[in-house]
Write an enzyme that holds these catalytic residues in place. Structure first.
Site, PDB file in Angstrom:
ATOM      1  N   CYS A  45      -2.370 -10.129  -2.319  1.00 28.21           N
ATOM      2  CA  CYS A  45      -1.191 -10.891  -2.734  1.00 28.21           C
ATOM      3  C   CYS A  45      -1.572 -12.154  -3.484  1.00 28.21           C
ATOM      4  O   CYS A  45      -1.056 -12.440  -4.558  1.00 28.21           O
ATOM      5  CB  CYS A  45      -0.336 -11.232  -1.510  1.00 28.21           C
ATOM      6  SG  CYS A  45       1.044 -12.282  -1.925  1.00 28.21           S
ATOM      7  N   CYS A  50       0.902 -10.325  -5.890  1.00 27.84           N
ATOM      8  CA  CYS A  50       2.187 -11.035  -6.042  1.00 27.84           C
ATOM      9  C   CYS A  50       2.095 -12.372  -6.766  1.00 27.84           C
ATOM     10  O   CYS A  50       2.902 -12.651  -7.658  1.00 27.84           O
ATOM     11  CB  CYS A  50       2.792 -11.326  -4.665  1.00 27.84           C
ATOM     12  SG  CYS A  50       2.417 -10.142  -3.390  1.00 27.84           S
ATOM     13  N   LYS A  53       0.738 -12.273 -10.408  1.00 20.91           N
ATOM     14  CA  LYS A  53       1.750 -11.474 -11.132  1.00 20.91           C
ATOM     15  C   LYS A  53       2.973 -12.329 -11.461  1.00 20.91           C
ATOM     16  O   LYS A  53       3.473 -12.325 -12.584  1.00 20.91           O
ATOM     17  CB  LYS A  53       2.117 -10.262 -10.260  1.00 20.91           C
ATOM     18  CG  LYS A  53       3.146  -9.291 -10.809  1.00 20.91           C
ATOM     19  CD  LYS A  53       4.584  -9.645 -10.562  1.00 20.91           C
ATOM     20  CE  LYS A  53       4.968  -9.926  -9.140  1.00 20.91           C
ATOM     21  NZ  LYS A  53       5.005  -8.782  -8.265  1.00 20.91           N
ATOM     22  N   TYR A 182       6.874  -0.183  -8.595  1.00 17.85           N
ATOM     23  CA  TYR A 182       6.812  -1.641  -8.718  1.00 17.85           C
ATOM     24  C   TYR A 182       5.796  -2.114  -9.774  1.00 17.85           C
ATOM     25  O   TYR A 182       6.136  -2.859 -10.684  1.00 17.85           O
ATOM     26  CB  TYR A 182       6.371  -2.275  -7.397  1.00 17.85           C
ATOM     27  CG  TYR A 182       7.368  -2.346  -6.288  1.00 17.85           C
ATOM     28  CD1 TYR A 182       8.079  -3.515  -6.032  1.00 17.85           C
ATOM     29  CD2 TYR A 182       7.561  -1.267  -5.440  1.00 17.85           C
ATOM     30  CE1 TYR A 182       8.963  -3.612  -4.973  1.00 17.85           C
ATOM     31  CE2 TYR A 182       8.450  -1.340  -4.378  1.00 17.85           C
ATOM     32  CZ  TYR A 182       9.149  -2.517  -4.136  1.00 17.85           C
ATOM     33  OH  TYR A 182      10.011  -2.604  -3.082  1.00 17.85           O
ATOM     34  N   GLU A 186       6.699  -3.629 -13.398  1.00 19.14           N
ATOM     35  CA  GLU A 186       6.522  -5.083 -13.570  1.00 19.14           C
ATOM     36  C   GLU A 186       5.574  -5.389 -14.729  1.00 19.14           C
ATOM     37  O   GLU A 186       5.858  -6.268 -15.558  1.00 19.14           O
ATOM     38  CB  GLU A 186       6.002  -5.708 -12.269  1.00 19.14           C
ATOM     39  CG  GLU A 186       7.069  -5.699 -11.179  1.00 19.14           C
ATOM     40  CD  GLU A 186       6.642  -6.335  -9.862  1.00 19.14           C
ATOM     41  OE1 GLU A 186       7.506  -6.676  -9.061  1.00 19.14           O
ATOM     42  OE2 GLU A 186       5.413  -6.481  -9.629  1.00 19.14           O
ATOM     43  N   HIS A 441      31.602 -21.055  -8.574  1.00 18.67           N
ATOM     44  CA  HIS A 441      31.973 -20.726  -9.940  1.00 18.67           C
ATOM     45  C   HIS A 441      31.506 -21.794 -10.909  1.00 18.67           C
ATOM     46  O   HIS A 441      31.598 -22.977 -10.590  1.00 18.67           O
ATOM     47  CB  HIS A 441      33.505 -20.600 -10.021  1.00 18.67           C
ATOM     48  CG  HIS A 441      33.996 -20.142 -11.350  1.00 18.67           C
ATOM     49  ND1 HIS A 441      33.821 -18.847 -11.792  1.00 18.67           N
ATOM     50  CD2 HIS A 441      34.644 -20.805 -12.343  1.00 18.67           C
ATOM     51  CE1 HIS A 441      34.351 -18.728 -12.997  1.00 18.67           C
ATOM     52  NE2 HIS A 441      34.855 -19.901 -13.352  1.00 18.67           N
ATOM     53  N   GLU A 446      28.682 -14.964  -7.766  1.00 15.70           N
ATOM     54  CA  GLU A 446      30.044 -14.944  -7.219  1.00 15.70           C
ATOM     55  C   GLU A 446      30.629 -13.531  -7.219  1.00 15.70           C
ATOM     56  O   GLU A 446      31.560 -13.242  -6.477  1.00 15.70           O
ATOM     57  CB  GLU A 446      30.967 -15.922  -7.957  1.00 15.70           C
ATOM     58  CG  GLU A 446      31.276 -15.563  -9.386  1.00 15.70           C
ATOM     59  CD  GLU A 446      32.129 -16.637 -10.078  1.00 15.70           C
ATOM     60  OE1 GLU A 446      33.231 -16.933  -9.592  1.00 15.70           O
ATOM     61  OE2 GLU A 446      31.683 -17.166 -11.110  1.00 15.70           O
TER      62      GLU A 446
HETATM   63  P1  NDP Z   1       3.906   3.131  -5.466  1.00 15.62           P
HETATM   64  O1  NDP Z   1       3.153   3.753  -4.367  1.00 15.62           O
HETATM   65  O2  NDP Z   1       5.115   2.345  -5.164  1.00 15.62           O
HETATM   66  O3  NDP Z   1       4.301   4.235  -6.549  1.00 15.62           O
HETATM   67  C1  NDP Z   1       3.333   5.032  -7.169  1.00 15.62           C
HETATM   68  C2  NDP Z   1       3.832   5.482  -8.523  1.00 15.62           C
HETATM   69  O4  NDP Z   1       2.849   6.286  -9.165  1.00 15.62           O
HETATM   70  C3  NDP Z   1       5.088   6.340  -8.397  1.00 15.62           C
HETATM   71  O5  NDP Z   1       5.875   6.112  -9.528  1.00 15.62           O
HETATM   72  C4  NDP Z   1       4.495   7.751  -8.390  1.00 15.62           C
HETATM   73  O6  NDP Z   1       5.364   8.733  -8.849  1.00 15.62           O
HETATM   74  C5  NDP Z   1       3.352   7.594  -9.380  1.00 15.62           C
HETATM   75  N1  NDP Z   1       2.255   8.521  -9.133  1.00 15.62           N
HETATM   76  C6  NDP Z   1       1.547   8.675  -8.000  1.00 15.62           C
HETATM   77  N2  NDP Z   1       0.573   9.604  -8.171  1.00 15.62           N
HETATM   78  C7  NDP Z   1       0.671  10.040  -9.441  1.00 15.62           C
HETATM   79  C8  NDP Z   1      -0.048  10.984 -10.215  1.00 15.62           C
HETATM   80  N3  NDP Z   1      -1.094  11.660  -9.715  1.00 15.62           N
HETATM   81  N4  NDP Z   1       0.334  11.186 -11.491  1.00 15.62           N
HETATM   82  C9  NDP Z   1       1.358  10.515 -12.022  1.00 15.62           C
HETATM   83  N5  NDP Z   1       2.082   9.593 -11.342  1.00 15.62           N
HETATM   84  C10 NDP Z   1       1.746   9.359 -10.054  1.00 15.62           C
HETATM   85  O7  NDP Z   1       2.836   2.309  -6.269  1.00 15.62           O
HETATM   86  P2  NDP Z   1       2.617   0.939  -6.973  1.00 15.62           P
HETATM   87  O8  NDP Z   1       1.192   1.095  -7.400  1.00 15.62           O
HETATM   88  O9  NDP Z   1       3.623   0.610  -8.019  1.00 15.62           O
HETATM   89  O10 NDP Z   1       2.798  -0.131  -5.835  1.00 15.62           O
HETATM   90  C11 NDP Z   1       2.011  -0.101  -4.654  1.00 15.62           C
HETATM   91  C12 NDP Z   1       2.664  -0.882  -3.554  1.00 15.62           C
HETATM   92  O11 NDP Z   1       2.635  -2.252  -3.851  1.00 15.62           O
HETATM   93  C13 NDP Z   1       4.110  -0.509  -3.305  1.00 15.62           C
HETATM   94  O12 NDP Z   1       4.175   0.066  -2.048  1.00 15.62           O
HETATM   95  C14 NDP Z   1       4.880  -1.798  -3.330  1.00 15.62           C
HETATM   96  O13 NDP Z   1       5.574  -1.934  -2.113  1.00 15.62           O
HETATM   97  C15 NDP Z   1       3.840  -2.869  -3.461  1.00 15.62           C
HETATM   98  N6  NDP Z   1       4.238  -3.838  -4.482  1.00 15.62           N
HETATM   99  C16 NDP Z   1       5.337  -4.630  -4.282  1.00 15.62           C
HETATM  100  C17 NDP Z   1       5.730  -5.524  -5.262  1.00 15.62           C
HETATM  101  C18 NDP Z   1       6.930  -6.362  -5.047  1.00 15.62           C
HETATM  102  O14 NDP Z   1       7.335  -6.563  -3.908  1.00 15.62           O
HETATM  103  N7  NDP Z   1       7.559  -6.869  -6.103  1.00 15.62           N
HETATM  104  C19 NDP Z   1       4.999  -5.661  -6.520  1.00 15.62           C
HETATM  105  C20 NDP Z   1       3.897  -4.763  -6.635  1.00 15.62           C
HETATM  106  C21 NDP Z   1       3.548  -3.902  -5.645  1.00 15.62           C
HETATM  107  P3  NDP Z   1       6.486   9.409  -7.900  1.00 15.62           P
HETATM  108  O15 NDP Z   1       7.611   8.431  -7.828  1.00 15.62           O
HETATM  109  O16 NDP Z   1       6.856  10.652  -8.661  1.00 15.62           O
HETATM  110  O17 NDP Z   1       5.847   9.686  -6.599  1.00 15.62           O
END
Ligand code: NDP
Length: 464
Positions: A45, A50, A53, A182, A186, A441, A446
């Site tokens: 983080c 976080c 980022k 995410y 982002e 407002h 709101e």
């Molecule tokens: P996530 O685990 O949330 O999502 C993974 C993404 O990659 C999904 O879109 C998934 O597709 C895709 N994917 C996985 N495997 C493959 C593959 N082999 N080929 C193609 N696409 C694939 O991952 P992130 O890396 O975005 O985030 C990790 C974690 O970090 C999350 O759990 C999140 O909670 C946390 N995070 C939170 C943030 C915040 O609070 N703002 C900011 C950044 C991270 P599909 O949907 O089809 O499975």
């Protein structure tokens, strides 16, 4: 205890959000605590997640602000942007925070060791840097998770993850990002905001699977308005260097994209490899995360795990809460479970998302009578600025109890709003409570207390 071994009440593996909180609270209860970190204090983080980022997100929003200022009568010289300055200022801030984390640990009486720690047996860890063995009455695993680059494809060695993206020497004029959650969303917005040509490649039919469908649709529309090229139903099949650039082949229709950088954000599997968990007898769940009960206790009674390594809800505040609850339970004499329901969360896309509770699809499956309130409008600031953008609000109400069971917001300030809505929803707020609240407002927020007529009333017949 063998000669030369140190002894502690708690040994924490990993000085990220969850581990640091647990260590400090346990030390506050009088425990002798040691924490080991092999990389930098603060964890994902603070160091490469976080916090940096969000600094990049702030940077990425200035160009629009400069444009919008013109509508308000300002004439600005054409702004120039220097990526190197941004990264170096970000690095300074992260170094300051890292030092503050280390100081706070020290002030709490926690011994910090810069080393990888591995299990020797269920009560002993070995510090790889020094070979020293430490005997611990309790051990907390808080090693987090690391980015996955997915299955191997030709040229995978050229692909960067969210670990490297924070340290790019040059600003990529063209970047291709694969993933639909995410991190991918982002960073697509960060780079687009800073002026890069961005292609976002996602295997499913729309980005942000698991979020409310209207929200997913609308954020994609808005991202496309801002120039992000969203390519769905596709994956990257090969990355081929072409001088200083890359030719990226996609699975869909023989499509090829040229990019200066290729980044994958395909999820973050738990960091369990190399801990030698088998020597302690700690069991994993079916997805490779450390299996824990509601008190974050593993299959070994005096070994606990918190945060992303347990793959419950992978968010910093959740890890912190789990770490705190662990310390209260084990050292404070206050058995504490963490409530993982109704966790508010934000995606720092542009525009940003704030969400809590159920999606419409989940709520419709769970409640026989669901009222859906939603509104979409051009925010006031955008009118004079002449910007084509919309905000979106949705409230989901269980019509039987009048309880709000989901809230989804897209637009400027959504993250800040959802934190406050989260308090009301956690308290069990009803639609009548929202209606009774006077509007502020003129604000966008709101809308939360002024939506009168449901856009949809979904009714399911009781099962025969
Ligand atoms: P996530 O685990 O949330 O999502 C993974 C993404 O990659 C999904 O879109 C998934 O597709 C895709 N994917 C996985 N495997 C493959 C593959 N082999 N080929 C193609 N696409 C694939 O991952 P992130 O890396 O975005 O985030 C990790 C974690 O970090 C999350 O759990 C999140 O909670 C946390 N995070 C939170 C943030 C915040 O609070 N703002 C900011 C950044 C991270 P599909 O949907 O089809 O499975």
């Amino acid at each position: 205890m063998a000669k030369g071994e140190r002894e502690v009440d708690l040994f924490v593996i990993g000085a990220g959000s969850g581990g640091v909180r647990a260590a400090r609270i346990a030390a506050g209860y009088g425990a002798r605590v040691m924490i080991a970190e092999e990389h930098r204090v603060g964890g994902t983080c603070v160091i490469r997640g976080c916090v940096p980022k969000k600094l990049l997100v702030y940077a990425s929003r200035f160009p629009h602000e400069f444009e919008d200022a013109e509508g308000y009568g300002f004439s600005l010289a054409t702004p120039t942007f220097d990526w190197g300055t941004l990264i170096s200022n970000k690095d300074k801030e992260i170094a300051r925070l890292e030092a503050a984390y280390a100081t706070n640990l020290e002030k709490s009486g926690v011994a910090l060791v810069k080393s990888r720690a591995v299990f020797e047996d269920a009560h002993t860890v070995r510090l790889v840097a020094t070979g020293e063995r430490v005997r611990a009455a309790n051990i907390l695993i808080a090693t987090g998770a690391s980015p996955s680059l997915g299955p191997p494809i030709p040229g995978i060695e050229h692909v960067i993850s969210s670990n490297e993206v924070f340290y790019l020497r040059e600003f990529p004029r063209r970047i291709l990002i694969q993933g639909g959650s995410y991190i991918a969303v982002e960073f697509a917005c960060i780079f687009a905001g800073l002026g890069a040509q961005v292609s976002l490649v996602y295997r499913g039919d729309n980005i942000l699977r698991g979020f409310d469908d209207d929200l997913r649709h609308q954020v994609r529309v808005e991202m496309e308005k801002r120039g992000v090229h969203v390519i769905t139903g596709s994956t990257v099949t090969a990355v081929e260097p072409m001088g200083k650039q890359f030719s990226v082949q996609l699975s869909s229709g023989g499509l090829t994209v040229t990019a200066d950088q290729v980044m994958f954000a395909l999820g973050r599997p738990p960091n369990v490899a190399g801990l030698e968990l088998d020597k302690a007898g700690v069991a994993l769940d079916g997805n490779g995360a450390i299996a824990v009960n509601e008190y974050s206790r593993t299959s070994v009674p005096h070994i606990y795990a918190v945060g992303d390594v347990t793959n419950r809800i992978n968010l910093t505040p959740v890890a912190i809460r789990e770490g705190h609850a662990f310390a209260d339970t084990v050292f404070g004499g206050k058995p504490t479970k963490v409530d993982h329901t109704n966790v508010p969360t934000a995606v720092f896309s542009e525009p940003e998302i704030g969400t809590i509770g159920l999606t419409q699809a989940q709520a419709a499956a769970q409640y026989a009578k669901l009222d859906v309130y939603k509104t979409m409008f051009r925010p006031m600031k955008a009118t004079v600025a002449g910007r084509d953008t919309t905000m979106f609000f949705k409230l989901l109400v269980d019509a039987a109890s009048d309880r709000i069971v989901g809230c989804h917001i897209l637009g400027e300030g959504a993250a800040e709003m959802i934190q406050l809505v989260g308090i009301a929803i956690k308290m069990g707020a009803t639609k009548a409570d929202f209606d009774a609240t006077m509007a502020v407002h003129p604000t966008a927020a709101e809308e939360l207390v002024t939506m009168r007529q449901p856009a949809e009333q979904l009714r399911r017949e009781a099962a025969e």
